[in-house]
Design a protein around this motif. Sequence first.
Motif, PDB file in Angstrom:
ATOM      1  N   ALA A 189      37.753  12.198  65.636  1.00 39.46           N
ATOM      2  CA  ALA A 189      38.265  12.885  66.716  1.00 39.46           C
ATOM      3  C   ALA A 189      38.430  11.840  67.827  1.00 39.46           C
ATOM      4  N   HIS A 192      41.527   9.969  67.128  1.00 33.62           N
ATOM      5  CA  HIS A 192      42.854  10.852  67.466  1.00 33.62           C
ATOM      6  C   HIS A 192      43.170  10.956  68.716  1.00 33.62           C
ATOM      7  N   LYS A 215      33.846  11.560  70.188  1.00 28.85           N
ATOM      8  CA  LYS A 215      34.773  12.452  70.643  1.00 28.85           C
ATOM      9  C   LYS A 215      34.511  12.452  72.225  1.00 28.85           C
ATOM     10  N   VAL A 267      45.386  15.940  73.815  1.00 30.01           N
ATOM     11  CA  VAL A 267      44.329  16.696  73.891  1.00 30.01           C
ATOM     12  C   VAL A 267      44.165  17.049  75.402  1.00 30.01           C
ATOM     13  N   THR A 280      42.921  22.471  72.649  1.00 36.99           N
ATOM     14  CA  THR A 280      41.473  22.284  72.604  1.00 36.99           C
ATOM     15  C   THR A 280      40.909  22.209  71.222  1.00 36.99           C
ATOM     16  N   GLU A 281      40.418  21.203  70.972  1.00 40.37           N
ATOM     17  CA  GLU A 281      39.796  20.956  69.599  1.00 40.37           C
ATOM     18  C   GLU A 281      38.526  22.090  69.571  1.00 40.37           C
TER      19      GLU A 281
END
Length: 504
Positions: A189, A192, A215, A267, A280-281
Amino acid sequence: DVREQEEKNMAVSLRLGRQGIFSGLKLLKFNKSFCLRHPSQDRVRYVFQSPWMFGVSPLKVQMPALSPTMEEGSIVKWLKKEGEVVAAGDALCEIETDKAVVTMESNDDGILAKILMEEGSRSVRLGTLIALMVEEGQDWKQVEIPSPDAALPSAAPPTTPSGLASVGPPAALPSSPPPISGSLRLSPAARHILDTHGVDPRLATPTGPRGLITKEDALNLLKKSPAPKATPATVAPAGPVPATRAALTPAAPPPAPPSSRPSIPPVSVPGKPGAPGTFTEIPASNVRRVIAQRLTQSKTTIPHSYASIDCDMASVMQLRKDLAKDQVKVSVNDFIIKAAAVTLKELPEVNVTWSDDRPHALDSIHISVAVATDRGLITPIIRDAANKGVQEISANAKALAQKARDGKLLPEEYQGGTFSISNLGMFGISGFSAVINPPQACILAVGTSRTELRLNEDDQTLHTQQLMTVTLSSDGRLVDDELASRFLDKFRANLEQPQRMALA
């Protein structure tokens, strides 16, 4: 004479005692002066008295495989604290697997010396050290803690995500990101997020275990750094590119056409308003990840065939009312489980599985019942359902459904099913097609019961019927259309005439 001799012996003993005391004081003074002349002696003494040299050899506690499909787990809660005595069979911690939250038991007697994976640790690979124990009677505070590399299981090097355009010299492949030094470790994450925003990961402050950039570290770096300008992907111009063309630097990207947009939306940053196109993850649980993998595997490797039939529920509804008068409460789904199990007993060629490129006949009839939970769908098992009465099936189903919702199912309570049933009738769904749960061959999708007006062909009169539609999804390699039709016909007969199930 004897008395004089005893007094002489006593005097000699006293003189020797004084000399021994003086000799000891001189030796202590000598040792003290020797230590002052050699200051490195203190360091040597510290090394040989440290736990690194005389540490207690630990009993290793590793992340176990609590289900056949489990590849990683998450530490939900530790049930023992450091320093507590642990007996073999005691509950150590709760681990979220790909199926449920399972209690891990200790295999050894001893003392829990060190917890290496704290509560909330997610995606812990199998074989990873999660705790250390020592034997009873040993000093648990002096336990030897292995190096971080020794605590990790052997794994393949992480692969870089494809599809992210890299900025670098023309000699580099356009689909691979710039090389990262081996000492820099990023979670997928975090990688990314930083790659999407074009931020150098070396600027992040790692807070994860063993220097891992998480993250949260990536999001904190985005808050501190100025918002980078969007660098949308551009289409390469047609025609050959000159070999002497200078490499583009990140500071001077080529201007993008107004109509283009980034291939991957950025993001959204917590605390800041989301720009158009952001997302939003949502962290996926182990159960959700395994569901995604198994559903994809099922739909891509199993040739699904579908067949539906309507069942008259009048007899089952009347039988339920009669049983309720005797304080026996059973559901329609309990009769469906019983009817499916009896039908499998009558048609054993449907109770099969596909493995090693060939069918395997199954001796037992274990019905998997789909239960919706907050973590996802899970299928606890009614074992030997054909040999149980409807009342016993009802009690087992209620207990297993509650344990599934609480995340307390044991591995043997959700592994080993031979046939699945998914009922959405309580949600008002009239009919649907379910995805086969591999390695099983069939799953029965049950809809809600409905009242329909039908014509009686004998006397040409109209009458109402309580109809319920069921759809059988079957593996075409094992159950052809003719066999599926026979199964549904027998299933309907068993459900419409419940007394048949008592005779089967």
